[in-house]
Design a protein around this motif. Sequence first.
Motif, PDB file in Angstrom:
ATOM      1  N   VAL A 119      -7.171  15.060  -7.991  1.00  0.00           N
ATOM      2  CA  VAL A 119      -6.369  15.304  -6.785  1.00  0.00           C
ATOM      3  C   VAL A 119      -4.898  15.616  -7.021  1.00  0.00           C
ATOM      4  O   VAL A 119      -4.179  15.933  -6.075  1.00  0.00           O
ATOM      5  CB  VAL A 119      -6.486  14.130  -5.772  1.00  0.00           C
ATOM      6  N   GLU A 200      -6.090  -6.413   1.292  1.00  0.00           N
ATOM      7  CA  GLU A 200      -6.351  -5.125   1.927  1.00  0.00           C
ATOM      8  C   GLU A 200      -6.785  -5.337   3.382  1.00  0.00           C
ATOM      9  O   GLU A 200      -7.639  -6.168   3.666  1.00  0.00           O
ATOM     10  CB  GLU A 200      -7.430  -4.366   1.139  1.00  0.00           C
ATOM     11  N   ALA A 201      -6.183  -4.537   4.262  1.00  0.00           N
ATOM     12  CA  ALA A 201      -6.465  -4.665   5.696  1.00  0.00           C
ATOM     13  C   ALA A 201      -7.881  -4.208   6.054  1.00  0.00           C
ATOM     14  O   ALA A 201      -8.539  -4.796   6.912  1.00  0.00           O
ATOM     15  CB  ALA A 201      -5.448  -3.847   6.497  1.00  0.00           C
ATOM     16  N   LEU A 202      -8.344  -3.167   5.405  1.00  0.00           N
ATOM     17  CA  LEU A 202      -9.661  -2.626   5.743  1.00  0.00           C
ATOM     18  C   LEU A 202     -10.771  -3.402   5.017  1.00  0.00           C
ATOM     19  O   LEU A 202     -10.488  -4.271   4.203  1.00  0.00           O
ATOM     20  CB  LEU A 202      -9.728  -1.147   5.370  1.00  0.00           C
ATOM     21  N   GLY A 207      -7.659   2.393  -0.236  1.00  0.00           N
ATOM     22  CA  GLY A 207      -6.684   3.091   0.603  1.00  0.00           C
ATOM     23  C   GLY A 207      -7.143   4.504   0.925  1.00  0.00           C
ATOM     24  O   GLY A 207      -8.327   4.734   1.171  1.00  0.00           O
ATOM     25  N   VAL A 208      -6.198   5.436   0.880  1.00  0.00           N
ATOM     26  CA  VAL A 208      -6.498   6.827   1.214  1.00  0.00           C
ATOM     27  C   VAL A 208      -7.590   7.403   0.309  1.00  0.00           C
ATOM     28  O   VAL A 208      -8.361   8.264   0.717  1.00  0.00           O
ATOM     29  CB  VAL A 208      -5.219   7.685   1.102  1.00  0.00           C
ATOM     30  N   ILE A 242      -4.757  -8.715   6.752  1.00  0.00           N
ATOM     31  CA  ILE A 242      -3.595  -7.902   7.098  1.00  0.00           C
ATOM     32  C   ILE A 242      -2.343  -8.739   6.907  1.00  0.00           C
ATOM     33  O   ILE A 242      -2.114  -9.692   7.659  1.00  0.00           O
ATOM     34  CB  ILE A 242      -3.676  -7.416   8.558  1.00  0.00           C
ATOM     35  N   GLY A 263       2.437  -1.998  -0.883  1.00  0.00           N
ATOM     36  CA  GLY A 263       1.917  -0.634  -1.077  1.00  0.00           C
ATOM     37  C   GLY A 263       1.058  -0.301   0.120  1.00  0.00           C
ATOM     38  O   GLY A 263      -0.106   0.045  -0.021  1.00  0.00           O
ATOM     39  N   ASN A 319      -2.889  18.897   2.820  1.00  0.00           N
ATOM     40  CA  ASN A 319      -4.169  18.489   2.230  1.00  0.00           C
ATOM     41  C   ASN A 319      -5.078  17.838   3.260  1.00  0.00           C
ATOM     42  O   ASN A 319      -6.295  18.030   3.262  1.00  0.00           O
ATOM     43  CB  ASN A 319      -3.933  17.467   1.111  1.00  0.00           C
ATOM     44  N   ASN A 426       3.490   2.676   7.925  1.00  0.00           N
ATOM     45  CA  ASN A 426       2.913   1.589   8.699  1.00  0.00           C
ATOM     46  C   ASN A 426       3.972   0.503   8.960  1.00  0.00           C
ATOM     47  O   ASN A 426       4.504  -0.073   8.025  1.00  0.00           O
ATOM     48  CB  ASN A 426       1.752   1.003   7.902  1.00  0.00           C
ATOM     49  N   ALA A 461       6.170   0.290  -3.135  1.00  0.00           N
ATOM     50  CA  ALA A 461       5.774   1.465  -3.903  1.00  0.00           C
ATOM     51  C   ALA A 461       4.906   2.393  -3.081  1.00  0.00           C
ATOM     52  O   ALA A 461       4.231   1.958  -2.150  1.00  0.00           O
ATOM     53  CB  ALA A 461       4.997   1.018  -5.156  1.00  0.00           C
ATOM     54  N   GLY A 462       4.939   3.663  -3.418  1.00  0.00           N
ATOM     55  CA  GLY A 462       4.046   4.641  -2.795  1.00  0.00           C
ATOM     56  C   GLY A 462       4.568   5.161  -1.469  1.00  0.00           C
ATOM     57  O   GLY A 462       5.773   5.208  -1.224  1.00  0.00           O
ATOM     58  N   ASP A 463       3.624   5.529  -0.604  1.00  0.00           N
ATOM     59  CA  ASP A 463       3.976   6.178   0.655  1.00  0.00           C
ATOM     60  C   ASP A 463       4.855   5.330   1.564  1.00  0.00           C
ATOM     61  O   ASP A 463       5.610   5.869   2.369  1.00  0.00           O
ATOM     62  CB  ASP A 463       2.699   6.572   1.413  1.00  0.00           C
ATOM     63  N   THR A 470       2.302  11.637  -2.892  1.00  0.00           N
ATOM     64  CA  THR A 470       1.070  11.934  -3.640  1.00  0.00           C
ATOM     65  C   THR A 470       0.537  10.688  -4.342  1.00  0.00           C
ATOM     66  O   THR A 470       1.237   9.691  -4.510  1.00  0.00           O
ATOM     67  CB  THR A 470       1.322  12.998  -4.725  1.00  0.00           C
ATOM     68  N   ILE A 472      -0.225  10.401  -7.533  1.00  0.00           N
ATOM     69  CA  ILE A 472       0.414  10.134  -8.821  1.00  0.00           C
ATOM     70  C   ILE A 472       1.779   9.465  -8.629  1.00  0.00           C
ATOM     71  O   ILE A 472       2.149   8.558  -9.385  1.00  0.00           O
ATOM     72  CB  ILE A 472       0.525  11.425  -9.675  1.00  0.00           C
TER      73      ILE A 472
HETATM   74  C1  LIG Z   1      -6.696  13.258   3.664  1.00  0.00           C
HETATM   75  C2  LIG Z   1      -5.653  13.090   2.606  1.00  0.00           C
HETATM   76  C3  LIG Z   1      -5.691  13.908   1.493  1.00  0.00           C
HETATM   77  C4  LIG Z   1      -4.760  13.762   0.473  1.00  0.00           C
HETATM   78  N1  LIG Z   1      -4.862  14.546  -0.633  1.00  0.00           N
HETATM   79  C5  LIG Z   1      -4.036  14.340  -1.681  1.00  0.00           C
HETATM   80  C6  LIG Z   1      -4.176  15.077  -2.892  1.00  0.00           C
HETATM   81  O1  LIG Z   1      -5.023  15.948  -3.010  1.00  0.00           O
HETATM   82  N2  LIG Z   1      -3.356  14.800  -3.920  1.00  0.00           N
HETATM   83  C7  LIG Z   1      -2.406  13.816  -3.830  1.00  0.00           C
HETATM   84  O2  LIG Z   1      -1.727  13.558  -4.818  1.00  0.00           O
HETATM   85  N3  LIG Z   1      -2.215  13.132  -2.687  1.00  0.00           N
HETATM   86  C8  LIG Z   1      -3.012  13.363  -1.608  1.00  0.00           C
HETATM   87  N4  LIG Z   1      -2.834  12.641  -0.451  1.00  0.00           N
HETATM   88  C9  LIG Z   1      -1.741  11.663  -0.380  1.00  0.00           C
HETATM   89  C10 LIG Z   1      -2.096  10.384  -1.122  1.00  0.00           C
HETATM   90  O3  LIG Z   1      -3.396   9.979  -0.785  1.00  0.00           O
HETATM   91  C11 LIG Z   1      -1.107   9.281  -0.810  1.00  0.00           C
HETATM   92  O4  LIG Z   1       0.171   9.706  -1.151  1.00  0.00           O
HETATM   93  C12 LIG Z   1      -1.419   7.995  -1.576  1.00  0.00           C
HETATM   94  O5  LIG Z   1      -2.720   7.525  -1.307  1.00  0.00           O
HETATM   95  C13 LIG Z   1      -0.430   6.894  -1.255  1.00  0.00           C
HETATM   96  O6  LIG Z   1      -0.805   5.720  -1.903  1.00  0.00           O
HETATM   97  P1  LIG Z   1      -0.347   4.282  -1.424  1.00  0.00           P
HETATM   98  O7  LIG Z   1      -0.924   3.348  -2.401  1.00  0.00           O
HETATM   99  O8  LIG Z   1       1.110   4.299  -1.208  1.00  0.00           O
HETATM  100  O9  LIG Z   1      -0.984   4.063   0.005  1.00  0.00           O
HETATM  101  P2  LIG Z   1      -2.493   4.210   0.682  1.00  0.00           P
HETATM  102  O10 LIG Z   1      -3.376   4.972  -0.214  1.00  0.00           O
HETATM  103  O11 LIG Z   1      -2.189   4.712   1.997  1.00  0.00           O
HETATM  104  O12 LIG Z   1      -2.971   2.726   0.707  1.00  0.00           O
HETATM  105  C14 LIG Z   1      -2.390   1.753   1.511  1.00  0.00           C
HETATM  106  C15 LIG Z   1      -3.397   0.670   1.788  1.00  0.00           C
HETATM  107  O13 LIG Z   1      -2.726  -0.459   2.308  1.00  0.00           O
HETATM  108  C16 LIG Z   1      -3.463  -1.006   3.356  1.00  0.00           C
HETATM  109  N5  LIG Z   1      -2.543  -1.738   4.215  1.00  0.00           N
HETATM  110  C17 LIG Z   1      -1.614  -1.242   5.059  1.00  0.00           C
HETATM  111  N6  LIG Z   1      -0.940  -2.224   5.649  1.00  0.00           N
HETATM  112  C18 LIG Z   1      -1.445  -3.378   5.174  1.00  0.00           C
HETATM  113  C19 LIG Z   1      -1.154  -4.755   5.415  1.00  0.00           C
HETATM  114  N7  LIG Z   1      -0.199  -5.123   6.259  1.00  0.00           N
HETATM  115  N8  LIG Z   1      -1.881  -5.700   4.764  1.00  0.00           N
HETATM  116  C20 LIG Z   1      -2.867  -5.328   3.903  1.00  0.00           C
HETATM  117  N9  LIG Z   1      -3.175  -4.045   3.635  1.00  0.00           N
HETATM  118  C21 LIG Z   1      -2.463  -3.073   4.255  1.00  0.00           C
HETATM  119  C22 LIG Z   1      -4.101   0.180   4.006  1.00  0.00           C
HETATM  120  O14 LIG Z   1      -5.234  -0.199   4.745  1.00  0.00           O
HETATM  121  C23 LIG Z   1      -4.431   1.049   2.814  1.00  0.00           C
HETATM  122  O15 LIG Z   1      -5.712   0.758   2.316  1.00  0.00           O
HETATM  123  C24 LIG Z   1      -3.737  12.796   0.595  1.00  0.00           C
HETATM  124  C25 LIG Z   1      -3.669  11.992   1.740  1.00  0.00           C
HETATM  125  C26 LIG Z   1      -4.609  12.127   2.740  1.00  0.00           C
HETATM  126  C27 LIG Z   1      -4.529  11.250   3.959  1.00  0.00           C
END
Ligand SMILES: Cc1cc2nc3c(=O)[nH]c(=O)nc-3n(C[C@H](O)[C@H](O)[C@H](O)COP(=O)(O)OP(=O)(O)OC[C@H]3O[C@@H](n4cnc5c(N)ncnc54)[C@H](O)[C@@H]3O)c2cc1C
Lengths: 515, 277
Positions: A119, A200-202, A207-208, A242, A263, A319, A426, A461-463, A470, A472
Amino acid sequence: MDSSILAYLKKERDKEWRVELRNKLKAKDRTSMDRLDMPEEEPGFRNKNYVEVNKGLSEEQAIHEAQRCIDCANPTCIEGCPVGINIPKFVKKIEAGDFLGAAKTLKETNALPAVCGRVCPQEVQCEQTCFYTQKLKKPPVAIGNLERFAADYERNSGKISIPEVGSRNGIKVASVGSGPAGLAFAGDMIKMGYDVTVFEALHEIGGVLKYGIPEFRLPNKVVDIEVENLKQKGVKFITNYIVGKTGTIEDLRKQGFAAFLIGSGAGLPSFMNIPGENFIGIYSSNEYLTRINLMNAADPEYDTPVISGKYVAVIGGGNTAMDSVRTAKRIGAKRAMIIYRRSIEEMPARDEEIKHAQEEGIEFLNLNNPIEYFADEKGRVNKMKIQKMRLGEPDDSGRRRPVPIEGSEYTIDVDTVIVSVGVSPNPLIPQSMKELDVSSWGTIKVNKDTMQSSVPDVFAAGDIVRGGATVILAMGDGRKAAASMDRYIKDKVRSILSLVKEFNTIGDILSFANK
Amino acid sequence: MNRIVEKEYFSESVVKLVLEAPEIAKSRKAGHFVITRLGKKGERIPLTIAEADIEKWTITIIIQKVGVSSIKLANLEVGDNITDVVGPLGNPTHIEKVGTVLASGGGVGVAPLLPIVEAFKNAGNKIITVLAARKKELIILEEQMRNHSDEVIVMTDDGSYGKKGLVTHGMEEVIKREKVDLAITVGPAIMMKYVALLTKEYNIPTLASLNTIMVDGTGMCGACRITVGGKTKFVCVDGPEFDAHQVDFDEMLNRLNAYKHYEDKAYRTFLNKYRKA
Ligand SMILES: Cc1cc2nc3c(=O)[nH]c(=O)nc-3n(C[C@H](O)[C@H](O)[C@H](O)COP(=O)(O)OP(=O)(O)OC[C@H]3O[C@@H](n4cnc5c(N)ncnc54)[C@H](O)[C@@H]3O)c2cc1C
Ligand code: FES
């Protein structure tokens, strides 16, 4: 790159096996080889099922592609990699036929190579800074495909190298969220000896990677195996928790957690706030993809329903929009359309996704923007009004701004609309922790070098830090946070120990405690 | 996994389940709900927390058999497990002393209303509760409501118990009789719509606790969105309580029927399987 890294890379490059391998083929012969395309399932077959589109390279193909890499003295590809993978080293291991060694090299810096190989937008990262792209103006070495190859080889071999786990230090740390940021963090912390719990909330981990990115691009089993490995190393996963609701950070502190990584991702979908947007059949891409990917709604065996229309419009050009429209096609849309207000060149989706979508029969209505939805007597969307756009002057981001063309409105028939125009962070955690500094966008503010937030024992960290970014980058952040959390905890332990030395009697301790 | 420790039938179609959920029991407040999923193939459905016992680490949910998922849940027995329970979700009710509170609950809406009434009573308000249902058998939690209310009026559509008439009839009687400072309504969307129309006429501030379709319950999907005062809101994170006079109930009623067709079909398939079994 900093000089110590360069020195390390040189030392690696000067190793006997690398020199020998380089001398086997002349650079000229290497550069005259053609880049191998990723073998793919036929568009007319794959747009009716969830089979992974990219089939992966065979061993011969991987070795061939690896031979193209000339093992530059100055490997600019590494500069394009957000986590600084030692790219020439892993590529040369593939050329040498040491596929497990290649996988091991990847894992030194990348916690989830099988995921990233699928990805990551390599075309704007390592492959863009590759010598071929930069100097030869030729298609770059297929670094992403090779990464995926090595990681898949290792997984399929059943000989996954589970990195040594250091001796347990008994210190409890937590990750909030199990996306790539949380998983990468957990992997590093367990390696350093911490007692790691991921909340993890779900009801599923990933996650994504699980609820967003569809099976045809990233099979769930790829993610599950990584999670399984973490479990084997001792990481605890708690689903349906959560943080901020089930329990707060403060509650977890009381349970003995020494530090936290947030994250939690950028989960809140945006809508356009145009008339009719709440009619039945209009989804956010998050809802649509979650129903199908997480809840298996397209499978009648599962209880969750989804409206799988014949005339599906997906609004957006990222994406997420591509994943949604390609999913809609797969579950039976006759007409699956992308409606995007800019031109195709400005679409933020990966090139590969756009190409795949086009091959699968997705229609692209570029320079078009929805302005209103209409519904039948039951409140189900049946038509939408669209306005044509043209490109005007560049905006702050350097992209040309779309300008509506007056009088160009027209309507089309639709029975499902998927709105994919962005997400915001969020707010659950920030809402439950008033002392946490957040930006006006809702992202958690951190020190960019340490990922530490305004609350010392909380890292992010992350989004949730970057807004939508992304996989990575999220992973890289997670690892950076792990390293600095380790320093933070050890410093704290040291300063407490230094205090203990000053205590000679119980009285000393009590008078300290009273202070 | 959350184990069921107690089960009680309020009527043929309304069941109370008490289940182990230590963290949720500790954190929940009046107005909160949970999302449950039963079995790996189950869907995620929201259910209000009617009661919680911090000592026993349990929460109480009340289920009306309306579709496949609710029937499956209601058919569980003591000792069975619910695969996933997550919460507490939503914002707790803002409790304060306002004077006289007129609470109205319809059908299983009485379950979520109970903790709210209890909290308002404890805050020193006078509580008048109107309970409504189609017929006698469907009136639930009457005794518990009486424990926390100064007065309880029961209305049934067919007159089989209490007074014959709709919930709004019972409410209007009270409104005409004495000053009401706040109205709270929980029940089917159609009932809340008419309650809102009534209290608007009399200028009584009114809170409605909404029960929309949900998936994640954390603001991630927008399945639960509704229009309040012309703006889109997510019931799971912005609610579940809103100013009833601002809610677009017609839109909400529509959205609740989004999957009617699928539900009916699933229901028929389920019944067939169930009968054969
Ligand atoms: C459909 C789609 C396609 C994508 N395609 C690409 C791609 O091709 N290449 C790429 O590099 N990036 C892609 N992205 C972006 C990438 O997926 C994200 O940037 C990345 O997943 C972010 O990671 P993260 O760990 O920050 O958060 P997430 O992956 O969003 O994970 C966060 C997790 O935290 C949980 N959470 C939230 N709040 C709480 C809480 N209070 N307590 C407990 N748990 C909680 C959520 O339920 C979730 O499971 C895509 C995104 C989407 C939506
Ligand atoms: S249920 Fe998904 S946002 Fe409310």
